[in-house]
Design an enzyme around this catalytic site. Structure first.
Site, PDB file in Angstrom:
ATOM      1  N   ASP A  67      -4.396  -5.181  -8.577  1.00 28.56           N
ATOM      2  CA  ASP A  67      -3.911  -4.209  -9.554  1.00 28.56           C
ATOM      3  C   ASP A  67      -2.661  -4.707 -10.275  1.00 28.56           C
ATOM      4  O   ASP A  67      -2.074  -5.740  -9.909  1.00 28.56           O
ATOM      5  CB  ASP A  67      -3.637  -2.853  -8.879  1.00 28.56           C
ATOM      6  CG  ASP A  67      -2.836  -2.999  -7.583  1.00 28.56           C
ATOM      7  OD1 ASP A  67      -2.182  -4.048  -7.386  1.00 28.56           O
ATOM      8  OD2 ASP A  67      -2.865  -2.069  -6.774  1.00 28.56           O
ATOM      9  N   ASN A 136      -0.470   7.753   1.181  1.00 29.30           N
ATOM     10  CA  ASN A 136      -1.465   8.774   0.832  1.00 29.30           C
ATOM     11  C   ASN A 136      -2.903   8.249   0.958  1.00 29.30           C
ATOM     12  O   ASN A 136      -3.837   8.900   0.526  1.00 29.30           O
ATOM     13  CB  ASN A 136      -1.209   9.290  -0.594  1.00 29.30           C
ATOM     14  CG  ASN A 136      -1.391   8.207  -1.656  1.00 29.30           C
ATOM     15  OD1 ASN A 136      -1.754   7.069  -1.351  1.00 29.30           O
ATOM     16  ND2 ASN A 136      -1.159   8.551  -2.906  1.00 29.30           N
ATOM     17  N   HIS A 138      -4.130   5.494  -0.424  1.00 32.48           N
ATOM     18  CA  HIS A 138      -4.665   4.716  -1.547  1.00 32.48           C
ATOM     19  C   HIS A 138      -4.902   3.256  -1.148  1.00 32.48           C
ATOM     20  O   HIS A 138      -4.220   2.716  -0.274  1.00 32.48           O
ATOM     21  CB  HIS A 138      -3.807   4.855  -2.822  1.00 32.48           C
ATOM     22  CG  HIS A 138      -2.524   4.092  -2.830  1.00 32.48           C
ATOM     23  ND1 HIS A 138      -1.473   4.416  -3.646  1.00 32.48           N
ATOM     24  CD2 HIS A 138      -2.096   3.004  -2.128  1.00 32.48           C
ATOM     25  CE1 HIS A 138      -0.489   3.571  -3.449  1.00 32.48           C
ATOM     26  NE2 HIS A 138      -0.833   2.704  -2.532  1.00 32.48           N
ATOM     27  N   GLU A 143      -6.057   6.278  -6.167  1.00 32.18           N
ATOM     28  CA  GLU A 143      -5.308   7.391  -5.601  1.00 32.18           C
ATOM     29  C   GLU A 143      -6.263   8.492  -5.129  1.00 32.18           C
ATOM     30  O   GLU A 143      -7.378   8.621  -5.658  1.00 32.18           O
ATOM     31  CB  GLU A 143      -4.379   7.971  -6.675  1.00 32.18           C
ATOM     32  CG  GLU A 143      -3.356   6.973  -7.227  1.00 32.18           C
ATOM     33  CD  GLU A 143      -2.146   6.797  -6.322  1.00 32.18           C
ATOM     34  OE1 GLU A 143      -2.323   6.710  -5.092  1.00 32.18           O
ATOM     35  OE2 GLU A 143      -1.030   6.734  -6.847  1.00 32.18           O
TER      36      GLU A 143
HETATM   37  P1  PGA Z   1       3.594  -1.301   0.813  1.00 31.13           P
HETATM   38  O1  PGA Z   1       2.490  -0.739  -0.199  1.00 31.13           O
HETATM   39  O2  PGA Z   1       3.005  -2.519   1.424  1.00 31.13           O
HETATM   40  O3  PGA Z   1       4.770  -1.594  -0.042  1.00 31.13           O
HETATM   41  O4  PGA Z   1       3.828  -0.221   1.822  1.00 31.13           O
HETATM   42  C1  PGA Z   1       1.168  -0.690   0.208  1.00 31.13           C
HETATM   43  C2  PGA Z   1       0.344   0.026  -0.838  1.00 31.13           C
HETATM   44  O5  PGA Z   1       0.863   0.934  -1.508  1.00 31.13           O
HETATM   45  O6  PGA Z   1      -0.850  -0.316  -0.960  1.00 31.13           O
END
Ligand code: PGA
Length: 244
Positions: A67, A136, A138, A143
């Site tokens: 992404d 959450n 995702h 999302e």
């Molecule tokens: P993080 O993000 O590794 O910074 O916790 C993971 C994500 O949002 O996929």
């Protein structure tokens, strides 16, 4: 789903890097699906060390990233273009021409997403996809929602994600509200997936990944339909962690 529960973040990083290095050693021109965020940084550091030590050669590896924020310039230190250069590409012998990230500056997001889908197809598909997981649930920037888009698409970020990612920005108002992301179908088409989860803040999301339900409200739960997923997490992220 295979599950590896680690005692520490360092162990998690070593364990994930070992799987990536094995993939590259087995297929020198493999296609890696790469992820950003804080979780894979340790794994990228281990891979850089292994590359330097001659234990893994990235010279023929191709990569696609999950992404990118939208809109954002690749020179912006918060962009995932910048992140990948800083944390991995500048430290290993990968050919930059073989690295592919969605264009956060594109004029036509729909056309860019279509281009990316065709690109992955032309590379022969993703051999190994690395994923983090949001608090959450995702994966990529898919999302929680009442329905999920299967293909690469432009999406709006939730308040939860904007707030979680604000730690990388000077002010929450600077966090982009939109992103381009591989879709759930794009991710599930990878031949093998490893998902990394570190810390107690991820425990709920990991529980939903491990329970019996599949729901669009927890995008990571979709991984249950994939036959070759490895979850690598630390004890804090693992439900019932201390007793493992
Ligand atoms: P993080 O993000 O590794 O910074 O916790 C993971 C994500 O949002 O996929």
């Amino acid at each position: 789903m295979n599950i590896i529960v680690c005692d520490s973040y360092d162990e998690l990083s070593e364990s994930a890097a070992k799987i990536v290095a094995k993939q590259v050693n087995e297929k020198a021109d493999c296609v890696l699906g790469l992820a950003t965020g804080s979780t894979p940084v340790g794994m990228y550091n281990v891979l850089a060390k292994k590359n330097k030590a001659g234990e893994v050669d990235f010279s023929r590896v191709r990569s696609v990233n999950l992404d990118e924020y939208y809109p954002i310039s690749p020179d912006n230190p918060q962009s995932y273009h910048y992140f990948m250069k800083e944390n991995l590409f500048s430290k290993i012998n990968i050919d930059m021409a073989n690295t592919h990230i969605l264009d956060g500056m594109c004029k036509d997001a729909e056309a860019e997403c279509e281009r990316f889908e065709r690109l992955i197809e032309s590379l022969g598909g993703v051999d190994l996809q690395i994923l983090g997981i949001g608090q959450n649930g995702h994966i990529g920037f898919n999302e929680p929602d009442s329905s999920l888009n299967s293909h690469t698409h432009l999406t709006k970020l939730t308040e939860n994600t904007i707030s979680a990612n604000s730690r990388f920005f000077d002010d929450i108002s600077e966090v982009p509200t939109m992103a381009l992301t591989m879709g759930i179908g794009t991710i599930l088409a990878a031949r093998k997936i490893i998902l990394l989860a570190n810390g107690a803040a991820k425990r709920n999301a990991v529980s939903e990944l491990l329970d019996n339900s599949i729901t669009t409200e927890s995008p990571a739960s979709m991984l249950k339909v994939h036959k070759n997923v490895i979850l690598i997490c630390d004890r804090d992220a693992y439900p019932g962690g201390a007793n493992v």
